[in-house]
Design an enzyme around this catalytic site. Structure first.
Site, PDB file in Angstrom:
ATOM      1  N   HIS A   1       0.850  -1.187   0.000  1.00  0.00           N
ATOM      2  CA  HIS A   1       0.000   0.000   0.000  1.00  0.00           C
ATOM      3  C   HIS A   1       0.892   1.246   0.000  1.00  0.00           C
ATOM      4  O   HIS A   1       1.661   1.478   0.938  1.00  0.00           O
ATOM      5  CB  HIS A   1      -0.928   0.021   1.216  1.00  0.00           C
ATOM      6  CG  HIS A   1      -2.065   0.976   1.089  1.00  0.00           C
ATOM      7  ND1 HIS A   1      -3.374   0.574   1.223  1.00  0.00           N
ATOM      8  CD2 HIS A   1      -2.102   2.294   0.827  1.00  0.00           C
ATOM      9  CE1 HIS A   1      -4.171   1.620   1.059  1.00  0.00           C
ATOM     10  NE2 HIS A   1      -3.400   2.691   0.825  1.00  0.00           N
ATOM     11  N   LEU A   2       0.776   2.019  -1.040  1.00  0.00           N
ATOM     12  CA  LEU A   2       1.548   3.247  -1.199  1.00  0.00           C
ATOM     13  C   LEU A   2       1.354   4.169   0.002  1.00  0.00           C
ATOM     14  O   LEU A   2       0.234   4.350   0.486  1.00  0.00           O
ATOM     15  CB  LEU A   2       1.082   3.965  -2.475  1.00  0.00           C
ATOM     16  CG  LEU A   2       1.726   5.318  -2.764  1.00  0.00           C
ATOM     17  CD1 LEU A   2       3.180   5.131  -3.148  1.00  0.00           C
ATOM     18  CD2 LEU A   2       0.963   6.022  -3.867  1.00  0.00           C
ATOM     19  N   HIS A   3       2.433   4.748   0.490  1.00  0.00           N
ATOM     20  CA  HIS A   3       2.368   5.751   1.543  1.00  0.00           C
ATOM     21  C   HIS A   3       3.602   6.636   1.443  1.00  0.00           C
ATOM     22  O   HIS A   3       4.702   6.167   1.179  1.00  0.00           O
ATOM     23  CB  HIS A   3       2.236   5.127   2.931  1.00  0.00           C
ATOM     24  CG  HIS A   3       3.278   4.114   3.269  1.00  0.00           C
ATOM     25  ND1 HIS A   3       3.276   2.828   2.747  1.00  0.00           N
ATOM     26  CD2 HIS A   3       4.358   4.182   4.078  1.00  0.00           C
ATOM     27  CE1 HIS A   3       4.313   2.159   3.222  1.00  0.00           C
ATOM     28  NE2 HIS A   3       4.990   2.960   4.036  1.00  0.00           N
ATOM     29  N   GLN A   4       3.380   7.922   1.618  1.00  0.00           N
ATOM     30  CA  GLN A   4       4.466   8.896   1.555  1.00  0.00           C
ATOM     31  C   GLN A   4       4.760   9.403   2.961  1.00  0.00           C
ATOM     32  O   GLN A   4       3.869   9.890   3.647  1.00  0.00           O
ATOM     33  CB  GLN A   4       4.085  10.068   0.660  1.00  0.00           C
ATOM     34  CG  GLN A   4       5.156  11.140   0.623  1.00  0.00           C
ATOM     35  CD  GLN A   4       4.943  12.103  -0.506  1.00  0.00           C
ATOM     36  OE1 GLN A   4       5.524  11.931  -1.555  1.00  0.00           O
ATOM     37  NE2 GLN A   4       4.095  13.090  -0.300  1.00  0.00           N
TER      38      GLN A   4
END
Length: 180
Positions: A139-142
């Site tokens: 899951h993409l997270h910045q």
């Protein structure tokens, strides 16, 4: 908190160092909150925004396509992440609208953290894939990590310890209340 028990060096004598215990980090080291598989049903970044209470989930701000949440295992006070609601692994998979909202939430996070904590700088980044250092690669997270001159002093470098001056719930309430 410093330990009152004398610690022994490798030879048997006291080493003269005090200990600062951070037992909450053991959950991270054990991988207790990592998903058992890579499906959306097991993903914490999918579960967090479905909770009824933003304070319980440490959600700081919600958008239409993405949200900002405090990192449960922060590198520095105020360390938060901007995540799309959609379960995607890579930045290249975002729609134009998702990428725009992630950027907008990131900019707002910078302004909010600077006004609340007087951060002097920031580290912003996305770790893509396990080889790229992503703890939860599915899951993409910045990451948005506030920084101050001298914050990487002896504690994290020599002592391998991060100090946080405030409970996460207090930090979340402060940031959420100040978000413009």
């Amino acid at each position: 908190m410093a330990d009152d028990v004398e610690q022994q060096d490798g030879i048997g004598g006291a080493d003269g160092l005090e200990r600062l215990w951070t037992p909450y980090r053991m959950a991270y080291l054990r991988g207790e909150n990592k998903p058992a598989d890579h499906s959306a049903g097991e993903c914490p970044f999918c579960r967090i925004p479905q909770q009824d209470d933003d304070a319980e989930g440490l959600v700081v701000r919600r958008g239409k396509l993405a949200y900002a949440v405090l990192n449960l295992y922060p590198y520095a006070p105020g360390h938060l992440m901007v995540c799309p609601y959609r379960h995607i692994a890579e930045y290249s998979e975002t729609t134009d609208a998702e990428a725009e909202e992630i950027a907008g939430l990131t900019k707002a996070a910078l302004r909010t953290l600077r006004s609340v904590s007087h951060a002097e700088g920031f580290n912003i980044g996305m770790n893509q894939g396990a080889a790229g250092g992503a703890g939860i690669a599915a899951h993409l997270h910045q990451h948005v990590v506030p920084r101050w001159v001298g914050d990487q002093n002896f504690m994290p470098v020599i002592g391998h310890t991060k100090t946080l001056p405030q409970l996460l719930q207090e930090t979340r309430a402060l940031l959420s209340g100040a978000w413009a």
